[in-house]
Design an enzyme around this catalytic site. Structure first.
Site, PDB file in Angstrom:
ATOM      1  N   CYS A 159      44.153  62.955  27.663  1.00 16.54           N
ATOM      2  CA  CYS A 159      45.349  63.384  26.256  1.00 16.54           C
ATOM      3  C   CYS A 159      45.124  61.943  25.880  1.00 16.54           C
ATOM      4  O   CYS A 159      46.225  61.412  24.612  1.00 16.54           O
ATOM      5  CB  CYS A 159      46.680  63.865  27.192  1.00 16.54           C
ATOM      6  SG  CYS A 159      46.493  65.532  27.762  1.00 16.54           S
ATOM      7  N   HIS A 291      54.761  60.345  25.480  1.00 15.43           N
ATOM      8  CA  HIS A 291      53.812  61.557  26.303  1.00 15.43           C
ATOM      9  C   HIS A 291      54.029  63.031  26.172  1.00 15.43           C
ATOM     10  O   HIS A 291      54.363  63.347  25.109  1.00 15.43           O
ATOM     11  CB  HIS A 291      52.775  60.822  27.611  1.00 15.43           C
ATOM     12  CG  HIS A 291      51.835  62.306  27.381  1.00 15.43           C
ATOM     13  ND1 HIS A 291      50.649  61.730  26.868  1.00 15.43           N
ATOM     14  CD2 HIS A 291      51.301  62.545  28.519  1.00 15.43           C
ATOM     15  CE1 HIS A 291      49.689  62.800  26.947  1.00 15.43           C
ATOM     16  NE2 HIS A 291      50.326  63.435  28.015  1.00 15.43           N
ATOM     17  N   GLU A 302      56.847  60.705  34.127  1.00  9.14           N
ATOM     18  CA  GLU A 302      57.578  59.105  32.663  1.00  9.14           C
ATOM     19  C   GLU A 302      58.126  58.627  32.624  1.00  9.14           C
ATOM     20  O   GLU A 302      59.105  57.406  32.445  1.00  9.14           O
ATOM     21  CB  GLU A 302      57.094  60.024  31.431  1.00  9.14           C
ATOM     22  CG  GLU A 302      56.636  59.266  30.798  1.00  9.14           C
ATOM     23  CD  GLU A 302      56.215  59.243  28.120  1.00  9.14           C
ATOM     24  OE1 GLU A 302      56.243  58.860  27.775  1.00  9.14           O
ATOM     25  OE2 GLU A 302      55.832  60.653  28.571  1.00  9.14           O
ATOM     26  N   LYS A 328      55.711  65.985  20.229  1.00  7.35           N
ATOM     27  CA  LYS A 328      54.783  67.154  20.911  1.00  7.35           C
ATOM     28  C   LYS A 328      55.573  68.239  21.168  1.00  7.35           C
ATOM     29  O   LYS A 328      54.596  70.119  20.991  1.00  7.35           O
ATOM     30  CB  LYS A 328      54.090  67.228  22.460  1.00  7.35           C
ATOM     31  CG  LYS A 328      53.039  66.338  22.436  1.00  7.35           C
ATOM     32  CD  LYS A 328      52.335  66.584  23.778  1.00  7.35           C
ATOM     33  CE  LYS A 328      51.409  64.964  24.063  1.00  7.35           C
ATOM     34  NZ  LYS A 328      51.852  63.759  24.823  1.00  7.35           N
ATOM     35  N   HIS A 333      50.972  70.032  21.675  1.00  5.90           N
ATOM     36  CA  HIS A 333      50.095  68.607  22.358  1.00  5.90           C
ATOM     37  C   HIS A 333      48.955  68.917  22.271  1.00  5.90           C
ATOM     38  O   HIS A 333      47.796  70.171  21.496  1.00  5.90           O
ATOM     39  CB  HIS A 333      50.161  69.219  24.185  1.00  5.90           C
ATOM     40  CG  HIS A 333      49.277  68.029  24.820  1.00  5.90           C
ATOM     41  ND1 HIS A 333      48.670  67.704  23.965  1.00  5.90           N
ATOM     42  CD2 HIS A 333      49.418  67.434  25.907  1.00  5.90           C
ATOM     43  CE1 HIS A 333      48.527  66.413  24.976  1.00  5.90           C
ATOM     44  NE2 HIS A 333      48.918  66.343  25.806  1.00  5.90           N
ATOM     45  N   PHE A 391      45.087  63.329  32.101  1.00  8.77           N
ATOM     46  CA  PHE A 391      44.740  64.371  33.637  1.00  8.77           C
ATOM     47  C   PHE A 391      43.975  63.408  33.853  1.00  8.77           C
ATOM     48  O   PHE A 391      42.699  62.268  33.543  1.00  8.77           O
ATOM     49  CB  PHE A 391      44.019  65.599  33.140  1.00  8.77           C
ATOM     50  CG  PHE A 391      45.027  66.780  33.116  1.00  8.77           C
ATOM     51  CD1 PHE A 391      46.496  66.488  33.889  1.00  8.77           C
ATOM     52  CD2 PHE A 391      44.588  67.605  32.732  1.00  8.77           C
ATOM     53  CE1 PHE A 391      47.253  67.274  33.957  1.00  8.77           C
ATOM     54  CE2 PHE A 391      45.325  69.145  33.501  1.00  8.77           C
ATOM     55  CZ  PHE A 391      46.647  68.598  33.367  1.00  8.77           C
TER      56      PHE A 391
END
Length: 405
Positions: A159, A291, A302, A328, A333, A391
């Protein structure tokens, strides 16, 4: 070190098939998440996503060309055309780079090939299956489209892919390795195989994306692309080009902790590093494009990372006073293309209008951020951060400055 600016932008995503359409949708808080329309949908548990509706590849490519183009490459090429047209640049081919981020590459092509062989028992697949599915296909086709012969490659860091791609392009232009670069990301994972794999992680929401909200229950996948033209400020000024924003700093870190669970320390180091690279103090930041996936672990981590960099609100810090948005919630996403499409939201903020975060139901005490909800917020934004945390613990943060600031 040379100053680097963005003079062209292009996109195809669930909110719109141009930057203007996307900006209007983001600023209006329009949600593009809805029921999916893909083969074998009945075998999926999660049946929502953010698709590029009404996409007509034949309007952009002839039949012979389409034989080589996976869906994610189609998006990338159209976005790159828009970026080049807006920039109005005649680049030196050997001094131009193309760097594209993608997490999955040609997953639609892979899905079709596996279905043909394993489900339908066919002995052959499409002869161009390999060049269609390779992660570097988008970068290669963009370089061929414009005859660009400088460094051309793909970045695949889940991502964070497109933030890494844009950040590397920024560094190359700043250092004088190239004079301009097309950079961004593209993704098209909305296939049965792609979605079934993500279902296995149990991070997908069945009913919507609600970043930082108490009722959040997972992410929602989208698809699309965004591409930007980066060049030096000096070159842009010399030819009278309109500057969309300045890329002021970039940093990338690794958590080195867990393959799926985020670590706030790695994210905090990336944000602090981007500011240090730009020569900016934390109190210079006026906005953060988070994010913000809508998963319990990511949003909490976050928010903690922001508190570490800017000071916890409970102790008088700025973490709870900096306007934060997570688009998002609007376009889903986009995985490897997420940071690129979200950068369009940052451009809106730098122009004075921060897009809202959709789906907010109630505050989560573990996510003490000033979340922009309900409607777009007018604000004087001189400096913004754009976060991407992937990830594998791979983090990439861009620091951007308003043109002329």
């Amino acid at each position: 070190m040379r100053r680097v600016v963005i003079t062209g932008a292009g996109t195809v995503n669930p909110l719109g098939q141009t930057v203007a359409e996307t900006l209007a949708a983001m600023q209006a808080g329009r949600v593009a998440i809805g029921p999916l329309d893909i083969p074998l949908l009945e075998r999926l548990s999660v049946k929502i996503g953010a698709q590029v509706r009404g996409w007509q590849p034949e309007a952009h490519f002839d039949k012979a060309r389409l034989a080589f183009l996976d869906r994610h490459v189609q998006f990338a090429l159209v976005a790159a055309r828009q970026a080049m047209a807006e920039a109005g640049l005649r680049p030196d081919p050997a001094r131009s780079a193309v760097i594209m981020g993608t997490a999955g590459g040609g997953l639609v092509t892979s899905d079709e090939a596996y279905r043909a062989v394993y489900a339908e028992g066919k002995a052959r697949v499409h002869p161009f299956t390999v060049p269609r599915l390779m992660p570097s296909a988008a970068a290669s086709h963009i370089s061929m489209e414009f005859g660009l012969t400088g460094p051309t490659f793909a970045v695949s860091s889940a991502c964070a892919s497109s933030n890494h791609a844009i950040g590397l392009a920024f560094q190359m232009v700043r250092a004088g390795m190239v004079d301009q670069a097309l950079a961004g990301g593209s993704e098209a994972m909305l296939s049965f195989g792609g979605l079934k794999a993500w279902e296995g992680l149990r991070v997908m929401s069945p009913d919507g994306c609600r970043p930082f909200a108490a009722g959040r229950n997972g992410m929602v996948q989208g698809e699309g692309a965004a591409v930007f033209l980066l060049e030096t400020l000096e070159a842009a000024q010399a030819r009278g080009a309109a500057v969309l924003a300045e890329v002021a700093g970039f940093a990338m870190t690794a958590d080195a902790a867990d393959i799926v669970l985020p670590n706030p320390e790695g994210a905090a180091r990336a944000m602090a590093g981007a500011l240090a690279d730009a020569g900016l103090a934390p109190d210079a930041v006026d906005h953060i494009n988070a994010h913000g996936t809508g998963t319990a672990a990511n949003d909490r981590s976050e928010a903690e990372a922001m508190a570490r960099v800017f000071g916890a609100r409970a102790f008088g810090g700025r973490a709870g006073a900096i306007p934060v948005t997570a688009t998002k919630s609007l376009h889903g996403h986009l995985i490897g293309a997420a940071g690129a499409v979200e950068l369009i939201g940052v451009l809106s903020a730098l122009q004075g209008l921060i897009p809202p975060t959709a789906g907010f139901d109630a505050a989560d005490p573990a996510c003490a951020v000033d979340l922009v909800t309900g409607a777009a917020r007018r604000a004087e934004v001189g400096v913004a951060l754009s976060n991407a945390f992937a990830f594998g613990g791979l983090n990439a943060v861009l620091a951007l400055r308003r043109a002329g600031a």
